[in-house]
Design a protein around this motif. Structure first.
Motif, mmCIF file in Angstrom:
data_model
loop_
_atom_site.group_PDB
_atom_site.id
_atom_site.type_symbol
_atom_site.label_atom_id
_atom_site.label_comp_id
_atom_site.label_asym_id
_atom_site.label_seq_id
_atom_site.Cartn_x
_atom_site.Cartn_y
_atom_site.Cartn_z
ATOM 1 N N UNK A 12 0.823 -1.151 0.085
ATOM 2 C CA UNK A 12 0.048 0.143 -0.011
ATOM 3 C C UNK A 12 0.865 1.262 -0.210
ATOM 4 N N UNK A 13 0.433 2.384 -0.307
ATOM 5 C CA UNK A 13 1.095 3.726 -0.253
ATOM 6 C C UNK A 13 0.021 4.715 0.234
ATOM 7 N N UNK A 14 0.602 5.807 0.530
ATOM 8 C CA UNK A 14 -0.582 6.977 1.225
ATOM 9 C C UNK A 14 -1.596 6.560 2.229
ATOM 10 N N UNK A 15 -0.701 5.598 3.208
ATOM 11 C CA UNK A 15 -1.410 5.403 4.224
ATOM 12 C C UNK A 15 -2.701 4.385 4.021
ATOM 13 N N UNK A 16 -2.648 3.627 3.201
ATOM 14 C CA UNK A 16 -3.528 2.780 2.542
ATOM 15 C C UNK A 16 -4.445 3.334 1.507
ATOM 16 N N UNK A 17 -4.189 4.390 1.170
ATOM 17 C CA UNK A 17 -5.268 4.858 0.237
ATOM 18 C C UNK A 17 -5.225 4.073 -1.422
ATOM 19 N N UNK A 18 -3.954 3.812 -1.570
ATOM 20 C CA UNK A 18 -3.591 2.848 -2.658
ATOM 21 C C UNK A 18 -3.269 1.619 -2.391
ATOM 22 N N UNK B 161 -11.914 5.411 -2.291
ATOM 23 C CA UNK B 161 -12.442 6.644 -2.813
ATOM 24 C C UNK B 161 -11.843 7.952 -2.419
ATOM 25 N N UNK B 162 -11.530 8.042 -1.224
ATOM 26 C CA UNK B 162 -10.868 9.058 -0.637
ATOM 27 C C UNK B 162 -9.330 9.748 -1.027
ATOM 28 N N UNK C 63 -8.477 10.848 -3.784
ATOM 29 C CA UNK C 63 -8.669 11.902 -4.881
ATOM 30 C C UNK C 63 -8.554 13.057 -3.737
ATOM 31 N N UNK C 64 -9.506 12.873 -2.968
ATOM 32 C CA UNK C 64 -9.746 14.015 -1.907
ATOM 33 C C UNK C 64 -8.474 14.409 -1.159
ATOM 34 N N UNK C 65 -7.905 13.300 -0.674
ATOM 35 C CA UNK C 65 -6.875 13.347 0.219
ATOM 36 C C UNK C 65 -5.386 14.007 -0.552
ATOM 37 N N UNK C 66 -5.525 13.758 -1.915
ATOM 38 C CA UNK C 66 -4.259 14.300 -2.750
ATOM 39 C C UNK C 66 -4.641 15.875 -3.143
ATOM 40 N N UNK C 67 -5.796 16.350 -2.490
ATOM 41 C CA UNK C 67 -6.401 17.738 -2.894
ATOM 42 C C UNK C 67 -6.555 17.676 -4.584
ATOM 43 N N UNK C 68 -7.047 16.793 -5.088
ATOM 44 C CA UNK C 68 -7.405 16.879 -6.608
ATOM 45 C C UNK C 68 -5.982 16.922 -7.365
ATOM 46 N N UNK D 135 -0.012 13.570 -7.802
ATOM 47 C CA UNK D 135 0.158 12.825 -6.708
ATOM 48 C C UNK D 135 -0.567 11.393 -6.409
ATOM 49 N N UNK D 136 -1.738 11.406 -7.114
ATOM 50 C CA UNK D 136 -2.195 10.155 -7.258
ATOM 51 C C UNK D 136 -1.531 8.956 -8.001
ATOM 52 N N UNK D 137 -0.948 9.495 -9.051
ATOM 53 C CA UNK D 137 -0.073 8.748 -9.898
ATOM 54 C C UNK D 137 1.119 8.048 -9.135
ATOM 55 N N UNK D 138 1.547 9.164 -8.523
ATOM 56 C CA UNK D 138 3.100 8.741 -7.625
ATOM 57 C C UNK D 138 2.223 7.795 -6.316
#
Length: 105
Positions: free
Chosen positions: A32-38, A55-56, A58-63, A67-70
């Motif tokens: 996982x990455x991002x604290x379990x976001x991915x 689902x959170x 994109x919101x956690x990455x501030x849109x 960052x989501x791709x990373x």
């Protein structure tokens, strides 16, 4: 080295290759990455089996799509490293069972 020993070695090598191919297909690793976001799951061949994006995320990455791709890339790469570690452990165990000294002796 006589031919019977060479044939025995070749047979063991073929058997080990078959075992390794089966192990590659059945081994899975997850990270996982991002604290379990991915979360990414790969097999021993490093084929992506599953990618879960909370689902959170994109919101956690501030849109921020980059960052989501990373986060996705990091999860996949870490799962691949874990799969490598598992395969290395399995390979060393398989080689440990093959008495090369006896065959070459």
């Amino acid at each position: 080295m006589d031919m019977s020993k060479l044939q025995e070695m070749m047979g063991q090598a073929q058997h080990m290759q078959e075992q390794m191919e089966q192990k590659l297909a059945t081994t899975t690793a997850e990270a996982t990455s991002g604290g379990g976001l991915v979360t990414a799951r790969v097999n021993g061949k490093k084929e992506l089996l599953r990618l879960k994006i909370d689902p959170n995320a994109l919101a956690a990455s501030g849109g921020d799509v980059e960052m989501l791709e990373d986060l996705i890339t990091a999860a996949i790469n870490e799962a691949g490293r874990k799969a490598d570690d598992q395969m290395q452990a399995a390979t060393s165990g398989m080689l440990g069972g093959m008495d090369l000294g006896k065959l070459l002796g």
